[in-house]
Scaffold this motif. Structure first.
Motif, mmCIF file in Angstrom:
data_model
loop_
_atom_site.group_PDB
_atom_site.id
_atom_site.type_symbol
_atom_site.label_atom_id
_atom_site.label_comp_id
_atom_site.label_asym_id
_atom_site.label_seq_id
_atom_site.Cartn_x
_atom_site.Cartn_y
_atom_site.Cartn_z
ATOM 1 N N ILE A 180 10.492 -7.480 -4.479
ATOM 2 C CA ILE A 180 10.570 -6.399 -5.465
ATOM 3 C C ILE A 180 9.594 -6.624 -6.617
ATOM 4 O O ILE A 180 8.981 -5.675 -7.121
ATOM 5 N N ASN A 181 9.400 -7.885 -7.014
ATOM 6 C CA ASN A 181 8.460 -8.192 -8.100
ATOM 7 C C ASN A 181 7.015 -7.914 -7.681
ATOM 8 O O ASN A 181 6.213 -7.428 -8.489
ATOM 9 N N ILE A 182 6.679 -8.217 -6.445
ATOM 10 C CA ILE A 182 5.313 -7.973 -5.962
ATOM 11 C C ILE A 182 5.075 -6.474 -5.818
ATOM 12 O O ILE A 182 4.007 -5.968 -6.181
ATOM 13 N N VAL A 183 6.075 -5.746 -5.314
ATOM 14 C CA VAL A 183 5.961 -4.287 -5.206
ATOM 15 C C VAL A 183 5.749 -3.685 -6.595
ATOM 16 O O VAL A 183 4.896 -2.810 -6.785
ATOM 17 N N ASP A 184 6.498 -4.184 -7.586
ATOM 18 C CA ASP A 184 6.332 -3.693 -8.964
ATOM 19 C C ASP A 184 4.928 -3.973 -9.491
ATOM 20 O O ASP A 184 4.312 -3.122 -10.132
ATOM 21 N N ARG A 185 4.413 -5.185 -9.225
ATOM 22 C CA ARG A 185 3.064 -5.544 -9.695
ATOM 23 C C ARG A 185 2.018 -4.625 -9.071
ATOM 24 O O ARG A 185 1.143 -4.082 -9.770
ATOM 25 N N LEU A 186 2.107 -4.407 -7.769
ATOM 26 C CA LEU A 186 1.145 -3.527 -7.102
ATOM 27 C C LEU A 186 1.289 -2.085 -7.608
ATOM 28 O O LEU A 186 0.290 -1.399 -7.806
ATOM 29 N N SER A 187 2.529 -1.665 -7.843
ATOM 30 C CA SER A 187 2.768 -0.306 -8.351
ATOM 31 C C SER A 187 2.136 -0.101 -9.729
ATOM 32 O O SER A 187 1.551 0.952 -9.998
ATOM 33 N N ARG A 188 2.278 -1.104 -10.587
ATOM 34 C CA ARG A 188 1.681 -0.991 -11.934
ATOM 35 C C ARG A 188 0.161 -0.835 -11.836
ATOM 36 O O ARG A 188 -0.440 -0.059 -12.587
ATOM 37 N N HIS A 189 -0.469 -1.583 -10.939
ATOM 38 C CA HIS A 189 -1.923 -1.455 -10.774
ATOM 39 C C HIS A 189 -2.295 -0.078 -10.239
ATOM 40 O O HIS A 189 -3.312 0.495 -10.636
ATOM 41 N N GLU A 223 -0.794 2.676 -10.806
ATOM 42 C CA GLU A 223 -0.603 3.682 -11.854
ATOM 43 C C GLU A 223 -1.802 3.767 -12.796
ATOM 44 O O GLU A 223 -2.037 4.807 -13.410
ATOM 45 N N LYS A 224 -2.551 2.673 -12.913
ATOM 46 C CA LYS A 224 -3.712 2.659 -13.811
ATOM 47 C C LYS A 224 -4.863 3.445 -13.184
ATOM 48 O O LYS A 224 -4.982 3.563 -11.981
ATOM 49 N N SER A 225 -5.729 3.936 -14.042
ATOM 50 C CA SER A 225 -6.929 4.589 -13.525
ATOM 51 C C SER A 225 -7.974 3.520 -13.196
ATOM 52 O O SER A 225 -7.846 2.362 -13.588
ATOM 53 N N THR A 226 -9.002 3.906 -12.513
ATOM 54 C CA THR A 226 -10.073 2.988 -12.155
ATOM 55 C C THR A 226 -10.802 2.553 -13.428
ATOM 56 O O THR A 226 -11.180 3.395 -14.245
ATOM 57 N N PRO A 227 -11.012 1.236 -13.625
ATOM 58 C CA PRO A 227 -11.740 0.782 -14.811
ATOM 59 C C PRO A 227 -13.135 1.414 -14.871
ATOM 60 O O PRO A 227 -13.779 1.616 -13.841
ATOM 61 N N ALA A 228 -13.576 1.732 -16.068
ATOM 62 C CA ALA A 228 -14.870 2.417 -16.252
ATOM 63 C C ALA A 228 -16.025 1.638 -15.633
ATOM 64 O O ALA A 228 -16.915 2.224 -15.016
ATOM 65 N N SER A 229 -16.010 0.310 -15.773
ATOM 66 C CA SER A 229 -17.121 -0.483 -15.213
ATOM 67 C C SER A 229 -17.138 -0.415 -13.693
ATOM 68 O O SER A 229 -18.197 -0.357 -13.080
ATOM 69 N N ALA A 230 -15.961 -0.413 -13.075
ATOM 70 C CA ALA A 230 -15.900 -0.312 -11.614
ATOM 71 C C ALA A 230 -16.314 1.080 -11.156
ATOM 72 O O ALA A 230 -17.031 1.236 -10.174
#
Length: 117
Positions: A91-100, A102-109
């Protein structure tokens, strides 16, 4: 399939995934921008990885999610996590991946990804 169709398909792609299997039968995957140069279907020249402009946590996320999708052949986070074999609770790993996710793609990437050749 016609070789010209394959070449046209390759030329239209924006991202390439370079995959191999090491001596211990573990997959290696690198996400790259499209080839900057191509000679037929035998030689491809790449210049940089998409993840080269990402922070360490973002690189780990990119590697985890790519490996998990390829290994599980599925895009469900629970199936991806099963393939990562991490000592943390699922559940902790699923949460970590979910948080990522939810973020938008970093501007530099995004800038690296959108570079035209």
């Amino acid at each position: 399939m016609d070789l010209k169709k394959i070449e046209n398909f390759i030329d239209k792609q924006k991202v390439s995934f370079i995959c191999s299997i090491d001596d211990e039968n573990c997959p290696n995957v690198k996400a790259m921008l499209k080839p900057r140069k191509r000679i037929g279907l035998k030689e491809f020249y790449f210049s940089t990885k998409i993840s080269s402009h990402l922070s360490k946590p973002e690189k780990k996320f990119m590697a985890d999610i790519t490996y998990g999708i390829l290994a599980s052949r599925c895009c469900l986070l629970t199936d991806i996590v099963d393939q990562l074999h991490e000592p943390s609770q699922k559940i902790n790993i699923v949460d970590r991946l979910s948080r990522h996710l939810e973020k938008s793609t970093p501007a530099s990437a995004a800038a690296s990804y959108l570079t035209k050749w």
